[in-house]
Design an enzyme around this catalytic site. Structure first.
Site, mmCIF file in Angstrom:
data_model
loop_
_atom_site.group_PDB
_atom_site.id
_atom_site.type_symbol
_atom_site.label_atom_id
_atom_site.label_comp_id
_atom_site.label_asym_id
_atom_site.label_seq_id
_atom_site.Cartn_x
_atom_site.Cartn_y
_atom_site.Cartn_z
ATOM 1 N N VAL A 204 1.116 -1.064 -0.063
ATOM 2 C CA VAL A 204 0.253 0.187 -0.226
ATOM 3 C C VAL A 204 0.855 1.345 0.218
ATOM 4 O O VAL A 204 1.937 1.517 0.755
ATOM 5 C CB VAL A 204 -0.887 -0.058 1.128
ATOM 6 C CG1 VAL A 204 -1.553 1.114 1.662
ATOM 7 C CG2 VAL A 204 -1.774 -1.096 1.477
ATOM 8 N N HIS A 205 0.453 1.818 -0.843
ATOM 9 C CA HIS A 205 1.633 3.448 -0.699
ATOM 10 C C HIS A 205 0.854 4.568 -1.977
ATOM 11 O O HIS A 205 1.022 5.750 -1.816
ATOM 12 C CB HIS A 205 2.956 2.938 -1.692
ATOM 13 C CG HIS A 205 3.424 3.466 -3.329
ATOM 14 N ND1 HIS A 205 2.057 1.823 -4.155
ATOM 15 C CD2 HIS A 205 3.080 4.274 -3.774
ATOM 16 C CE1 HIS A 205 2.886 2.397 -5.670
ATOM 17 N NE2 HIS A 205 2.725 3.518 -4.967
ATOM 18 N N ARG A 206 -0.220 4.109 -2.436
ATOM 19 C CA ARG A 206 -1.411 5.453 -3.205
ATOM 20 C C ARG A 206 -1.019 6.672 -1.725
ATOM 21 O O ARG A 206 -1.631 6.916 -1.063
ATOM 22 C CB ARG A 206 -2.052 4.828 -3.680
ATOM 23 C CG ARG A 206 -2.798 4.831 -4.734
ATOM 24 C CD ARG A 206 -2.139 5.497 -5.927
ATOM 25 N NE ARG A 206 -1.359 3.712 -6.437
ATOM 26 C CZ ARG A 206 -0.711 4.210 -7.378
ATOM 27 N NH1 ARG A 206 -0.190 5.512 -7.637
ATOM 28 N NH2 ARG A 206 -0.036 3.155 -8.443
ATOM 29 N N ASP A 280 -2.377 -1.513 -3.445
ATOM 30 C CA ASP A 280 -3.385 -0.313 -4.564
ATOM 31 C C ASP A 280 -1.700 0.244 -5.569
ATOM 32 O O ASP A 280 -2.152 1.066 -6.064
ATOM 33 C CB ASP A 280 -3.726 0.637 -3.786
ATOM 34 C CG ASP A 280 -2.493 1.106 -2.425
ATOM 35 O OD1 ASP A 280 -0.757 0.902 -2.964
ATOM 36 O OD2 ASP A 280 -2.179 2.097 -2.084
#
Ligand code: UD1
Ligand code: UDP
Length: 358
Positions: A204-206, A280
């Site tokens: 997850v990094h968005r 994501d």
């Protein structure tokens, strides 16, 4: 012909590697300009080493900052180098601030731009990446669309057909080239104590998921419930952006194996052997599709609709119950689909087109 490759982040290094290797093989005149958008060893240098890439000829070391700061610093730095080097073409890949600033600097100097992975659209204008993609596509001279769907997106925006080339995605080249090598060279499964199809992999990094505490909380809640239901490890190599935000929001989960970002070979291994990947990331949606691992995307939309169409991917958003439902759907479904991103020769095709057109 002199080629300038502008890159700055983890996925750009990985996805441009097949093009760099092809240029080197053909002995073309090439220089690499690294913006320094990513700079931590495990987000940057590790990939140059592992993929055996020549070190960048220039590094602007712009580092992190707000969108305006980062984009502006890259613009100023790139312009100076393009003035000095006078390349015939600038190649950029994807949708980051590095891509937009690199393309803007080049177009104002009347230098041709080739946009690799062109024509992707989420139609979500709150995403910084969507703005970067659209603006870059509209100032590019050669648009390398990975699929017919991405070509059609460009045609809907009235971009001339003779500028667009369907090439497949260079990530297929990289996955095919390194999949077997990764299996030999990486011990990540053993190191983490996980077994084939008996763990979930997460990334997850968005911005939309990390900067909004409620979305990040919901994702972590979903992952905790997933662990309770399946009772198998959840491996999560945490992007530095997310690490910073989890610390700031004081969020953690004892049920998730949080590890540092891993090298490309280890990540390929983790993707291939995971029961399902929850992510994501754009690149991870593609790689899971290529590797035959089901993907649950923790977003409300995607610019990779090909993965939804072939059935390798499903959109879950961030609602914990929806995440669990989507995992269960992907777990039960047929895992055979056709990779829509080409046969692993995108790098070669792109270089052939550049040689012909420029
Ligand atoms: C960027 C891209 C995103 C891409 C991602 C790939 C933009 C707008 N976003 O997001 O599209 O999917 O890269 O990973 O260009 N940080 C470090 N070390 C690093 C790099 C970043 O610690 O080497 C931390 C910093 O705290 C920084 C934060 O991560 O503020 C975000 O970095 P940034 O480059 O702004 O965006 P990404 O989230 O990495
Ligand atoms: N990746 C990696 N190590 C990790 C996480 C991802 O090598 O710990 C690789 C992954 O294989 C893919 C790329 O990084 O090729 C995806 O980058 P990211 O998710 O940061 O960006 P996006 O594709 O969303 O722009």
């Amino acid at each position: 012909m002199k080629i300038s490759i502008i890159l700055g982040t983890r996925p750009e290094i990985i996805k441009l590697s097949p093009i760099i290797h092809e240029c080197k093989k053909l002995n073309l005149d090439l220089f690499i300009l690294h913006t320094g958008q990513h700079y931590s060893f495990d987000m940057d240098r590790v990939f140059f080493q592992q993929l055996e890439l020549p070190l960048p000829n220039y590094n602007l070391n712009v580092g992190s900052g707000s969108h305006a700061e980062q984009t502006a610093k890259i613009l100023i730095g790139v312009e100076k180098i393009l003035h000095k080097e006078k390349p015939d073409i600038v190649l950029v890949e994807g949708d980051t601030n590095t891509v937009l600033a690199g393309a803007l600097a080049a177009v104002k100097l009347h230098i041709k731009i080739g946009h690799v992975e062109s024509g992707l659209r989420s139609y979500d204008y709150t995403m910084p990446e969507e703005i970067n993609r659209i603006l870059t596509d509209h100032c590019s001279d050669i648009l390398f669309a990975p699929t017919n769907n991405s070509k059609q997106n460009l045609r809907y925006e009235n971009i001339q057909a003779n500028k667009i080339f369907i090439t497949g995605n260079t990530i297929v080249d990289a996955v095919f080239k390194y999949k077997k090598i990764a299996a030999k060279k990486s011990n990540i499964l053993k190191d983490l104590g996980v077994c084939h199809k008996e763990y979930f992999l997460v990334t997850v990094h968005r911005q939309e998921n990390t900067d909004d505490i409620n979305r990040l909380k919901r994702i972590l809640k979903g992952l905790t419930q997933l662990h309770k239901k399946y009772n198998i490890p959840i491996v999560y190599p945490v992007h530095p952006r997310t690490q910073k935000k989890m610390k700031e929001f004081a969020l953690t989960s004892e049920r998730i194996k949080l590890v540092k970002p891993v090298d490309f070979f280890s990540f390929l291994q983790l993707e291939e052997h995971s029961r399902i990947v929850l992510t994501d990331s754009g690149g991870v949606q593609e790689e899971t599709c290529i590797l035959g691992t089901p993907c649950v995307t923790l977003r409300d939309n995607t610019e990779r609709p090909e993965t939804l169409r072939v059935g390798s991917n499903i959109l879950a958003g961030t609602n914990p119950e929806k995440i669990l439902d989507c995992v269960s759907i992907m777990d039960e479904k047929n895992k055979k689909w056709t990779n829509p991103y080409g046969s692993g020769d995108a790098g070669k095709k792109i270089v052939t087109i550049i040689k012909k057109v420029v």
